[in-house]
Design an enzyme around this catalytic site. Structure first.
Site, PDB file in Angstrom:
ATOM      1  N   GLY A   6      -3.521  -3.537   3.674  1.00 27.16           N
ATOM      2  CA  GLY A   6      -3.183  -4.520   2.646  1.00 27.16           C
ATOM      3  C   GLY A   6      -4.327  -5.492   2.390  1.00 27.16           C
ATOM      4  N   LEU A   8      -6.317  -5.951   0.007  1.00 22.16           N
ATOM      5  CA  LEU A   8      -6.497  -6.512  -1.344  1.00 22.16           C
ATOM      6  C   LEU A   8      -5.334  -7.430  -1.725  1.00 22.16           C
ATOM      7  CD1 LEU A   8      -7.898  -3.373  -3.225  1.00 22.16           C
ATOM      8  CD2 LEU A   8      -9.128  -5.176  -1.995  1.00 22.16           C
ATOM      9  N   GLY A   9      -4.468  -7.701  -0.785  1.00 23.50           N
ATOM     10  CA  GLY A   9      -3.315  -8.570  -1.053  1.00 23.50           C
ATOM     11  C   GLY A   9      -3.680 -10.038  -0.920  1.00 23.50           C
ATOM     12  N   GLN A  10      -2.635 -10.916  -1.002  1.00 23.77           N
ATOM     13  CA  GLN A  10      -2.907 -12.362  -0.995  1.00 23.77           C
ATOM     14  C   GLN A  10      -3.571 -12.803   0.311  1.00 23.77           C
ATOM     15  OE1 GLN A  10       0.404 -15.076  -0.505  1.00 23.77           O
ATOM     16  NE2 GLN A  10      -0.543 -16.602  -1.835  1.00 23.77           N
ATOM     17  N   ASP A  32      -6.573  -0.328   1.648  1.00 27.68           N
ATOM     18  CA  ASP A  32      -5.466  -0.667   0.736  1.00 27.68           C
ATOM     19  C   ASP A  32      -5.117   0.584  -0.056  1.00 27.68           C
ATOM     20  OD1 ASP A  32      -4.509  -3.823  -0.383  1.00 27.68           O
ATOM     21  OD2 ASP A  32      -3.703  -1.978  -1.255  1.00 27.68           O
ATOM     22  N   ILE A  33      -4.036   0.525  -0.808  1.00 29.69           N
ATOM     23  CA  ILE A  33      -3.556   1.701  -1.537  1.00 29.69           C
ATOM     24  C   ILE A  33      -4.444   1.996  -2.745  1.00 29.69           C
ATOM     25  CG2 ILE A  33      -2.002   0.389  -3.049  1.00 29.69           C
ATOM     26  CD1 ILE A  33      -1.083   3.739  -1.392  1.00 29.69           C
ATOM     27  N   ARG A  34      -5.259   0.983  -3.127  1.00 28.36           N
ATOM     28  CA  ARG A  34      -6.135   1.176  -4.293  1.00 28.36           C
ATOM     29  C   ARG A  34      -7.493   0.535  -4.011  1.00 28.36           C
ATOM     30  NH1 ARG A  34      -5.936  -3.967  -6.565  1.00 28.36           N
ATOM     31  NH2 ARG A  34      -4.252  -5.204  -5.610  1.00 28.36           N
ATOM     32  N   TYR A 139      13.854  -8.162   1.921  1.00 29.61           N
ATOM     33  CA  TYR A 139      12.609  -8.658   2.530  1.00 29.61           C
ATOM     34  C   TYR A 139      12.914  -9.301   3.879  1.00 29.61           C
ATOM     35  CZ  TYR A 139       8.275 -11.472   2.850  1.00 29.61           C
ATOM     36  OH  TYR A 139       7.086 -12.057   3.232  1.00 29.61           O
TER      37      TYR A 139
HETATM   38  C1  VAH Z   1       7.332 -14.535  -0.629  1.00 28.27           C
HETATM   39  N1  VAH Z   1       5.151 -15.582  -0.330  1.00 28.27           N
HETATM   40  O1  VAH Z   1       7.593 -15.433  -1.398  1.00 28.27           O
HETATM   41  C2  VAH Z   1       6.133 -14.717   0.310  1.00 28.27           C
HETATM   42  C3  VAH Z   1       6.577 -15.363   1.586  1.00 28.27           C
HETATM   43  C4  VAH Z   1       7.834 -17.277   2.573  1.00 28.27           C
HETATM   44  C5  VAH Z   1       7.455 -16.577   1.326  1.00 28.27           C
HETATM   45  O2  VAH Z   1       7.220 -14.478   2.432  1.00 28.27           O
HETATM   46  O3  VAH Z   1       7.979 -13.520  -0.538  1.00 28.27           O
END
Ligand code: VAH
Length: 314
Positions: A6, A8-10, A32-34, A139
């Site tokens: 990951g 290239l992620g935040q 990363d995937i790309r 999540y």
């Molecule tokens: C989200 N930025 O909003 C992430 C994080 C606590 C928030 O897990 O999903």
């Protein structure tokens, strides 16, 4: 050698650069995937990797003889709520693969958890390190399962797993993507580009937040902490501040007096935010490995606006 997924992620976009500065570019294999051709790809070893592909992850890890795995590849809360089964497969499939690689190659392991690992029955103020975790989002289910799985790999196989329950992270390097807390990133971009922002999170909705430099330091400090001092592992509560939309708007107005904010609440992301704590307690992280943060809302706002003025067209 560190395998980072990951990249290239935040978090990955900035953590890759920081780790390459500290440990040497050739020692940080970013995946990363790309491939976006950016400085993460240019500044050191980079490979395309689908974390749900077990053989591919073992191949990259063995070829580079990694001794540390930093697993960041995942779908964030709002996206995961729109595509729950894809989120389960990617978030949990990727995590199991990363843990299996760490077990077989005897690697140190980090993956982030989140305040999203808490739910509506969790105490909302000064949320304890050890408390009820019954999240109502996919999540959150992924994050609680992930915490338990990482602790399992530690107790069952001795894998040195460590994690942080991150609050909303704010940075100027990547655009907001798929999170619920991302309103607090977007507001800075829109304040400079348009002088105004329409918040999808309602006024009075408190959430824990942290500026990215503090998050990156927390990862490095936890990973370098003396393991004999760790009572907890997956995962430590960490936060730097808690605020609601009116407060970040007021802070921006100190620098952009004409800035205006209004609301168009998104029920889906508001429901996610409402299920999370207002402010968590991070005394365990402070006591066990000396966690501290440098940026509060005022200091973060100054830095965010200064940095963004250089990158976005005003
Ligand atoms: C989200 N930025 O909003 C992430 C994080 C606590 C928030 O897990 O999903």
């Amino acid at each position: 050698k560190i395998l980072l997924t990951g990249a290239l992620g935040q978090i990955g976009s900035e953590l890759t650069v920081k780790l390459r500065d500290i440990y040497g570019a050739s020692n940080v294999i970013a995946t990363d995937i790309r491939d976006n051709g950016g400085d993460v790809v240019q500044s050191g070893p980079f490979e395309i990797l689908d974390v749900t592909n077990t053989e591919a992850m073992f191949d990259v890890a063995k070829r580079h003889q990694v001794d540390t795995v930093i697993h960041l590849a995942a779908l964030l809360s709002a996206t995961a709520e729109k595509m729950p089964l894809l989120a389960w497969n990617l978030n949990m499939g990727g995590l199991v693969n990363a843990l299996e690689v760490s077990r077989e190659l005897d690697c140190k392991f980090f993956t982030p958890s989140s305040i999203g690992a808490f739910g509506p029955t969790t105490p909302k103020d000064l949320t304890p390190q050890d408390t009820i975790q019954r999240p109502t989002t996919m999540y959150g289910v992924n994050k609680v399962s992930g915490e338990l799985l990482c602790d399992y790999y530690y107790h069952k196989y001795g894998v040195d797993t460590r994690g942080l329950r991150f609050p909303g992270l704010i940075s100027y390097v990547t655009l907001p993507g798929g999170g619920t807390t991302d309103y607090a990133v977007d507001i800075y971009y829109k304040a400079i580009e348009e002088g105004r922002y329409t918040s999808y999170i309602d006024k009075g909705t408190y959430m824990d937040m942290m500026y990215m430099p503090d998050a990156l330091n927390a990862i490095v400090n936890l990973m370098e902490a003396d393991p004999t001092k760790l009572i907890h592992r997956n995962s430590f509560n960490v936060t730097a501040m808690s605020f609601e939309p009116e407060q970040i708007a007021a802070e921006i107005k100190k620098h952009i007096p004409n800035f205006v904010m209004d609301y168009d609440v998104d029920p889906s992301r508001q429901a996610i935010a409402d299920s999370w704590p207002n402010a968590i307690d991070c005394s365990a992280a402070k006591q066990e490995w000396g966690f501290k943060s440098e940026y509060d809302l005022a200091k973060m706002t100054v830095d965010m606006l200064n940095k963004l003025k250089k990158t976005v067209n005003v």
